[in-house]
Design a protein around this motif. Structure first.
Motif, PDB file in Angstrom:
ATOM      1  N   VAL A 231       0.876  -1.166   0.000  1.00 54.35           N
ATOM      2  CA  VAL A 231       0.000   0.000   0.000  1.00 54.35           C
ATOM      3  C   VAL A 231       0.914   1.216   0.000  1.00 54.35           C
ATOM      4  O   VAL A 231       1.788   1.358   0.849  1.00 54.35           O
ATOM      5  N   VAL A 232       0.729   2.085  -0.990  1.00 53.79           N
ATOM      6  CA  VAL A 232       1.598   3.241  -1.190  1.00 53.79           C
ATOM      7  C   VAL A 232       0.799   4.509  -0.894  1.00 53.79           C
ATOM      8  O   VAL A 232      -0.233   4.761  -1.511  1.00 53.79           O
ATOM      9  N   GLY A 233       1.312   5.296   0.061  1.00 51.63           N
ATOM     10  CA  GLY A 233       0.680   6.566   0.409  1.00 51.63           C
ATOM     11  C   GLY A 233       1.603   7.719   0.076  1.00 51.63           C
ATOM     12  O   GLY A 233       2.781   7.691   0.405  1.00 51.63           O
ATOM     13  N   CYS A 234       1.077   8.741  -0.583  1.00 49.97           N
ATOM     14  CA  CYS A 234       1.873   9.902  -0.984  1.00 49.97           C
ATOM     15  C   CYS A 234       1.483  11.107  -0.130  1.00 49.97           C
ATOM     16  O   CYS A 234       0.299  11.377   0.067  1.00 49.97           O
ATOM     17  N   PHE A 235       2.498  11.819   0.336  1.00 47.11           N
ATOM     18  CA  PHE A 235       2.305  13.009   1.159  1.00 47.11           C
ATOM     19  C   PHE A 235       3.005  14.177   0.476  1.00 47.11           C
ATOM     20  O   PHE A 235       4.004  13.997  -0.205  1.00 47.11           O
ATOM     21  N   ASP A 236       2.472  15.387   0.685  1.00 47.88           N
ATOM     22  CA  ASP A 236       3.074  16.549   0.045  1.00 47.88           C
ATOM     23  C   ASP A 236       3.801  17.467   1.023  1.00 47.88           C
ATOM     24  O   ASP A 236       4.316  18.508   0.621  1.00 47.88           O
ATOM     25  N   ASP A 237       3.882  17.067   2.303  1.00 48.26           N
ATOM     26  CA  ASP A 237       4.537  17.912   3.290  1.00 48.26           C
ATOM     27  C   ASP A 237       5.207  17.026   4.338  1.00 48.26           C
ATOM     28  O   ASP A 237       4.603  16.055   4.812  1.00 48.26           O
ATOM     29  N   GLU A 238       6.433  17.371   4.703  1.00 46.51           N
ATOM     30  CA  GLU A 238       7.135  16.569   5.695  1.00 46.51           C
ATOM     31  C   GLU A 238       6.522  16.707   7.077  1.00 46.51           C
ATOM     32  O   GLU A 238       6.612  15.802   7.903  1.00 46.51           O
ATOM     33  N   ALA A 239       5.868  17.839   7.344  1.00 51.04           N
ATOM     34  CA  ALA A 239       5.210  18.034   8.633  1.00 51.04           C
ATOM     35  C   ALA A 239       4.018  17.093   8.796  1.00 51.04           C
ATOM     36  O   ALA A 239       3.620  16.777   9.913  1.00 51.04           O
ATOM     37  N   VAL A 240       3.438  16.639   7.704  1.00 45.34           N
ATOM     38  CA  VAL A 240       2.345  15.669   7.743  1.00 45.34           C
ATOM     39  C   VAL A 240       2.905  14.250   7.730  1.00 45.34           C
ATOM     40  O   VAL A 240       2.377  13.355   8.386  1.00 45.34           O
ATOM     41  N   LEU A 241       3.998  14.048   6.989  1.00 48.05           N
ATOM     42  CA  LEU A 241       4.590  12.711   6.866  1.00 48.05           C
ATOM     43  C   LEU A 241       5.133  12.199   8.186  1.00 48.05           C
ATOM     44  O   LEU A 241       4.909  11.043   8.549  1.00 48.05           O
ATOM     45  N   PHE A 242       5.849  13.036   8.910  1.00 52.58           N
ATOM     46  CA  PHE A 242       6.542  12.579  10.118  1.00 52.58           C
ATOM     47  C   PHE A 242       5.583  12.006  11.159  1.00 52.58           C
ATOM     48  O   PHE A 242       5.798  10.896  11.661  1.00 52.58           O
ATOM     49  N   PRO A 243       4.479  12.715  11.514  1.00 50.80           N
ATOM     50  CA  PRO A 243       3.541  12.101  12.457  1.00 50.80           C
ATOM     51  C   PRO A 243       2.849  10.867  11.888  1.00 50.80           C
ATOM     52  O   PRO A 243       2.520   9.936  12.628  1.00 50.80           O
ATOM     53  N   ALA A 244       2.629  10.852  10.561  1.00 48.56           N
ATOM     54  CA  ALA A 244       1.981   9.690   9.943  1.00 48.56           C
ATOM     55  C   ALA A 244       2.860   8.458  10.051  1.00 48.56           C
ATOM     56  O   ALA A 244       2.362   7.346  10.291  1.00 48.56           O
ATOM     57  N   VAL A 245       4.180   8.624   9.903  1.00 49.67           N
ATOM     58  CA  VAL A 245       5.102   7.490  10.040  1.00 49.67           C
ATOM     59  C   VAL A 245       5.021   6.932  11.463  1.00 49.67           C
ATOM     60  O   VAL A 245       4.968   5.715  11.671  1.00 49.67           O
ATOM     61  N   LYS A 246       4.995   7.813  12.449  1.00 46.50           N
ATOM     62  CA  LYS A 246       4.896   7.364  13.843  1.00 46.50           C
ATOM     63  C   LYS A 246       3.590   6.635  14.103  1.00 46.50           C
ATOM     64  O   LYS A 246       3.563   5.617  14.787  1.00 46.50           O
ATOM     65  N   LYS A 247       2.472   7.151  13.539  1.00 50.14           N
ATOM     66  CA  LYS A 247       1.172   6.515  13.745  1.00 50.14           C
ATOM     67  C   LYS A 247       1.086   5.161  13.051  1.00 50.14           C
ATOM     68  O   LYS A 247       0.521   4.207  13.593  1.00 50.14           O
ATOM     69  N   VAL A 248       1.649   5.063  11.845  1.00 56.57           N
ATOM     70  CA  VAL A 248       1.637   3.791  11.116  1.00 56.57           C
ATOM     71  C   VAL A 248       2.453   2.744  11.877  1.00 56.57           C
ATOM     72  O   VAL A 248       2.046   1.587  12.011  1.00 56.57           O
ATOM     73  N   ARG A 249       3.592   3.163  12.390  1.00 57.96           N
ATOM     74  CA  ARG A 249       4.436   2.221  13.142  1.00 57.96           C
ATOM     75  C   ARG A 249       3.761   1.804  14.446  1.00 57.96           C
ATOM     76  O   ARG A 249       3.794   0.631  14.821  1.00 57.96           O
ATOM     77  N   SER A 250       3.150   2.758  15.147  1.00 61.42           N
ATOM     78  CA  SER A 250       2.489   2.409  16.410  1.00 61.42           C
ATOM     79  C   SER A 250       1.237   1.569  16.183  1.00 61.42           C
ATOM     80  O   SER A 250       0.819   0.827  17.065  1.00 61.42           O
ATOM     81  N   ALA A 251       0.635   1.659  14.987  1.00 65.97           N
ATOM     82  CA  ALA A 251      -0.528   0.832  14.663  1.00 65.97           C
ATOM     83  C   ALA A 251      -0.136  -0.605  14.345  1.00 65.97           C
ATOM     84  O   ALA A 251      -1.004  -1.471  14.243  1.00 65.97           O
ATOM     85  N   GLY A 252       1.158  -0.869  14.168  1.00 68.87           N
ATOM     86  CA  GLY A 252       1.618  -2.241  13.959  1.00 68.87           C
ATOM     87  C   GLY A 252       1.758  -2.664  12.521  1.00 68.87           C
ATOM     88  O   GLY A 252       1.953  -3.849  12.241  1.00 68.87           O
ATOM     89  N   TYR A 253       1.681  -1.731  11.578  1.00 71.65           N
ATOM     90  CA  TYR A 253       1.849  -2.085  10.172  1.00 71.65           C
ATOM     91  C   TYR A 253       3.330  -2.275   9.857  1.00 71.65           C
ATOM     92  O   TYR A 253       4.201  -1.682  10.484  1.00 71.65           O
ATOM     93  N   LYS A 254       3.614  -3.110   8.846  1.00 73.05           N
ATOM     94  CA  LYS A 254       4.993  -3.410   8.443  1.00 73.05           C
ATOM     95  C   LYS A 254       5.429  -2.408   7.381  1.00 73.05           C
ATOM     96  O   LYS A 254       5.065  -2.523   6.213  1.00 73.05           O
ATOM     97  N   MET A 255       6.240  -1.437   7.793  1.00 73.63           N
ATOM     98  CA  MET A 255       6.685  -0.390   6.878  1.00 73.63           C
ATOM     99  C   MET A 255       7.845  -0.900   6.026  1.00 73.63           C
ATOM    100  O   MET A 255       8.851  -1.373   6.558  1.00 73.63           O
TER     101      MET A 255
END
Length: 195
Positions: free
Chosen positions: A7-31
């Motif tokens: 699953v590929v997600g595209c972001f246009d701002d690093e300020a949005v990407l950084f918290p999203a990476v933390k949330k995806v990892r804490s949700a248990g998905y395999k990055m």
């Protein structure tokens, strides 16, 4: 190599990407990876990547260069071609320091570059799947590997609620392969309209 679902997600701002990476990892998905147009400080820690061990490889390559220099010069001046230079000893370590230093640096530098290229899978004729044509141009692309327990629809919705502007599902080989790309990919689309 078998193809896997991502699953590929595209972001246009690093300020949005950084918290999203933390949330995806804490949700248990395999990055799988995050592709960015410029380095983002702290992203590797947010992704849970371990610290690199290339400095250990550099130390091993340096010791190999030192050992090669000392053993080679020692064999030449003591066994293969022992000459008497004004009564100086055959094993004259202070005179060998420049050559030993240079060979240590050469082995460490070349070895670390080759190790870095191997670890990053960079080489001529090594091909990898491109998850998005603008991945290193102006978009931040997060790639999540789907496991048998992954609900793709929930993951797509999760990425969209965390700021992804575009989400898609792709089947691709996760590693690298030798050869050429099957088709040419146009990286930049001509979006200029004629008035």
């Amino acid at each position: 190599m078998a193809k896997k679902k991502f699953v590929v997600g595209c972001f246009d701002d690093e300020a949005v990407l950084f918290p999203a990476v933390k949330k995806v990892r804490s949700a248990g998905y395999k990055m799988h990876d995050v592709y960015t147009p410029f380095p983002i400080h702290g992203l590797d820690h947010a992704m849970g990547l371990r610290e690199t061990s290339i400095h250990t490889a550099g130390f091993i390559y340096g010791i190999t260069g030192t050992t090669t220099a000392l053993s080679g010069i020692g064999w030449i001046f003591n066994a293969d071609w022992p000459l008497n230079y004004g009564g100086k000893p055959h094993f004259d370590l202070p005179a060998w320091i420049p050559i030993t230093f240079e060979l240590t640096v050469l082995f460490a530098a070349v070895g670390m570059v080759l190790t870095f290229c191997y670890l990053c899978q960079m080489s001529p004729f090594i091909k990898k799947h491109h998850f998005h044509p603008r991945a290193t141009d102006d978009l931040f692309v997060m790639v999540i590997e789907c496991t048998p327990k992954t609900n793709v629809a929930d993951l797509e919705a999760f990425l969209k609620t965390n700021g992804a502007i575009e989400v898609n599902v792709q089947n691709a080989e996760p590693g690298w392969w030798l050869g050429t790309y099957d088709k040419e990919q146009k990286l930049m689309m001509d979006t200029v309209e004629v008035a």
